[in-house]
Write an enzyme that holds these catalytic residues in place. Structure first.
Site, short mmCIF file in Angstrom:
data_model
loop_
_atom_site.label_atom_id
_atom_site.label_comp_id
_atom_site.label_asym_id
_atom_site.label_seq_id
_atom_site.Cartn_x
_atom_site.Cartn_y
_atom_site.Cartn_z
N HIS A 123 -3.94 -4.76 35.15
CA HIS A 123 -5.37 -4.84 34.82
C HIS A 123 -5.71 -6.32 34.60
O HIS A 123 -4.84 -7.08 34.17
CB HIS A 123 -5.57 -4.03 33.53
N ASP A 200 1.82 -3.32 28.29
CA ASP A 200 0.43 -2.90 28.14
C ASP A 200 0.42 -1.37 28.17
O ASP A 200 0.59 -0.76 29.22
CB ASP A 200 -0.38 -3.51 29.29
N GLN A 203 -2.81 2.75 29.16
CA GLN A 203 -2.90 4.02 29.88
C GLN A 203 -1.69 4.92 29.64
O GLN A 203 -1.58 5.99 30.26
CB GLN A 203 -3.03 3.76 31.39
N LYS A 226 -9.15 4.75 24.07
CA LYS A 226 -8.55 5.50 25.18
C LYS A 226 -7.68 6.64 24.67
O LYS A 226 -7.18 7.44 25.44
CB LYS A 226 -7.74 4.57 26.09
N CYS A 364 -11.01 -3.18 37.57
CA CYS A 364 -10.46 -4.37 36.91
C CYS A 364 -9.04 -4.66 37.38
O CYS A 364 -8.18 -5.05 36.58
CB CYS A 364 -10.48 -4.24 35.38
N1 PLP Z 1 -4.86 -2.44 30.47
C1 PLP Z 1 -5.05 -1.34 31.21
C2 PLP Z 1 -3.91 -0.81 32.03
C3 PLP Z 1 -6.28 -0.70 31.18
O1 PLP Z 1 -6.47 0.40 31.92
C4 PLP Z 1 -7.32 -1.23 30.38
C5 PLP Z 1 -8.67 -0.60 30.38
O2 PLP Z 1 -9.04 0.11 31.26
C6 PLP Z 1 -7.07 -2.37 29.63
C7 PLP Z 1 -5.83 -2.94 29.69
C8 PLP Z 1 -8.12 -2.97 28.76
O3 PLP Z 1 -8.41 -2.14 27.69
P1 PLP Z 1 -9.60 -2.48 26.69
O4 PLP Z 1 -10.81 -2.73 27.54
O5 PLP Z 1 -9.71 -1.28 25.83
O6 PLP Z 1 -9.21 -3.70 25.93
#
Ligand code: PLP
Length: 405
Positions: A123, A200, A203, A226, A364
Site C-alpha cells: 500500500h 503492515d 488487512q 478496519k 493505493c
Molecule cells: N496498509 C494496507 C495494506 C491497507 O490496506 C491500508 C488501507 O487500506 C493501509 C495500510 C492504510 O491504513 P489507514 O488508512 O487506516 O492508515
C-alpha cells in the site's frame, strides 16, 4: 462452532440500510468495516460517563478514564499476544504507525546508502514514508517481486539482502490481491541476516489470528477502523528493546519525563510515543471491537471468510470475460477483478446503483498496478457479516453490467 451470520448481522444496524431502494450489499470491508452496536454504544457511554483527560488528573473521573485507556492497551496486548502492554503504542492508524517507525528508525539506525526492503504489493502507506526518508537521508528501497499468482518470490527476496540492508517492511495481507504473505518465513530470513522486520497488518488483523510473539517481527501495525473499531485510532506494536532504542516521533505533552528550556527527558514506554492527548475514547471502543471479534473467534472468522471467498471465486469465474487478479494459494477474502474491456470505474458505478458497494481504482497500490500492467481493478472485500446470498447478488450484478456493454 459455526458463526450465526444472521444474528451477527443484527449487531450491525447499517447492514439493513437501503441504497437506491435496494438492500445494501457492503463489500468494501478492505477500505473500512462497519461497526457493531457495542462499539458505537461504547463511544457514547464513554463521552457521557468517563470523559476526562487521562494520565494527568488527580480527580476521580480522570483516574477512571486513565484506567479505561490502559485497560484498552492490555486488551490489545492480549489480542496480539504481545509480551507487555508497554509494547503497545496507540496511534491514529496504520499510516501513522508506519510513519512513526519510518521516521524514528531512519533517524536512529540508517544513514545515506542504507536500504529498506519492501514488496511490490505494498500500500502507498508503506512506500511513501520510506521515500520521504529517502529524500531526507539518502536511503533507498529494494522491492520483492511476485510470481503470476501474486505470491512473493522468496528466492528473489533472499537475494535483496546485503550489508546495507537495515529493515524489511512488508504487508501481511495484500489489500488488492488478498495474498497472505508468509511473514513468519520472511521474518526468519531477515533475522538470519540480522535485519529487523515491520509487518503492515492493516488487512490481516481483522481476518486471521495474529500472534506477534510467534511471528517474531520487531514491529507490527494495524488500524482500528478496519477491525470494526472507530476511525482515528490504530496500533503500533514494537518489541520493547526496539521501542526503547528509537527516538520519539513527535514532541509535546505526555511523552516527557521532565522539561526545562535547557533539557528535556522523555517518558517511559509506551508514553514516549504518545505525544499530546491520546484518543482515550477511541482506544476503549477499539478494545470493545477486539472483544467482539474475539467472542466470535478469529479462527471461526478466518474459516467463514475463506468459505465465502471460495464461493465467490467460483461464482465470478463462471462469468464470461472475468479476470481475477490474485490467485495465491494462501488468500484472504479479497477479490480484485476486471470483466472484458469494461472500465473498473463503470463497473463500480453500475454495481453501486444495484446497491452493491465495491471499491474501484488503484487501491493505493499504484506500483502493484504497474506490475500487473493495469490501471485499476474492481475489488470486493469480505467480512464475516457478508453472506453467500450477497455474493449471488454481486455475481448477478456483474453479469447484468457485462450484458449492458
Ligand atoms: N496498509 C494496507 C495494506 C491497507 O490496506 C491500508 C488501507 O487500506 C493501509 C495500510 C492504510 O491504513 P489507514 O488508512 O487506516 O492508515
Amino acid at each position: 462452532m459455526a458463526l450465526d451470520i444472521q444474528a451477527i448481522r443484527r449487531d450491525f444496524p447499517i447492514l439493513s440500510k437501503k441504497v437506491y431502494n435496494k438492500p445494501l450489499v457492503y463489500l468494501d470491508n478492505g477500505a473500512t468495516t462497519q461497526k457493531p452496536r457495542c462499539v458505537v454504544d461504547k463511544l457514547v457511554y464513554n463521552y457521557y460517563n468517563e470523559n476526562a483527560n487521562i494520565h494527568r488528573g488527580v480527580h476521580f473521573l480522570s483516574q477512571e478514564a486513565t484506567e479505561a485507556h490502559e485497560e484498552a492497551r492490555r486488551t490489545v496486548q492480549q489480542f496480539l499476544n504481545a509480551r507487555s502492554s508497554d509494547e503497545i503504542v496507540f496511534t491514529r492508524g496504520t499510516t501513522e504507525s508506519i510513519n512513526l517507525v519510518a521516521s524514528s528508525f531512519t533517524d536512529e539506525c540508517m544513514s545515506a546508502g542504507d536500504e529498506v526492503i519492501v514488496s511490490v504489493m505494498e500500500h502507498h502507506s508503506n512506500i511513501v514514508p520510506w521515500q520521504i526518508q529517502a529524500a531526507r537521508k539518502g536511503i533507498s528501497l529494494r522491492v520483492i517481486p511476485m510470481n503470476e499468482r501474486g505470491e512473493l518470490d522468496l528466492e528473489a527476496y533472499r537475494q535483496l539482502f546485503n550489508e546495507k540492508t537495515r529493515l524489511v517492511s512488508v504487508a501481511h495481507v495484500s489489500n488488492v490481491l488478498g495474498t497472505v504473505n508468509p511473514v513468519k518465513e520472511i521474518v526468519r530470513i531477515a533475522h538470519e541476516q540480522g535485519v529487523p522486520v515491520m509487518i503492515d497488518g492493516a488487512q490481516s488483523v481483522p481476518h486471521i489470528p495474529v500472534d506477534v510473539q510467534d511471528l517474531d517481527a520487531e514491529f507490527y501495525v494495524f488500524s482500528g477502523h478496519k477491525i470494526y473499531g472507530p476511525t482515528g485510532i490504530g496500533v503500533l506494536y514494537g518489541k520493547e528493546e526496539w521501542l526503547d532504542r528509537l527516538p520519539p516521533y513527535q514532541g509535546g505533552g505526555e511523552m516527557i519525563a521532565s522539561v526545562s528550556f535547557e533539557k528535556t527527558t522523555f517518558n517511559e514506554l509506551p508514553f514516549k510515543f504518545e505525544a499530546g492527548t491520546p484518543d482515550f475514547i477511541g482506544s476503549t471502543a477499539l478494545a470493545e471491537a477486539l472483544r467482539y471479534v474475539q467472542a466470535l473467534g478469529m479462527a471461526e472468522i478466518e474459516a467463514y471468510e475463506h468459505e465465502l471467498l471460495r464461493y465467490a471465486e467460483a461464482k465470478l469465474e463462471a462469468i464470461e470475460g472475468m479476470r481475477i487478479f490474485g490467485k495465491a494459494r494462501e488468500k484472504s477474502g479479497v477479490l480484485s477483478f476486471l470483466v472484458g474491456n469494461i472500465h473498473h470505474y463503470d463497473m463500480g458505478m453500475l454495481l453501486d446503483h444495484l446497491g452493491i458497494a465495491v471499491r474501484t481504482g488503484h487501491h493505493c497500490a499504484q506500483p502493484l498496478m504497474q506490475a500487473l500492467g493495469i490501471e485499476g481493478t474492481v475489488r470486493a472485500s469480505f467480512s464475516f457479516y457478508n453472506t453467500k446470498e450477497e455474493v449471488d447478488v454481486l455475481a448477478a450484478g456483474i453479469e447484468r453490467v457485462r450484458k449492458m456493454f
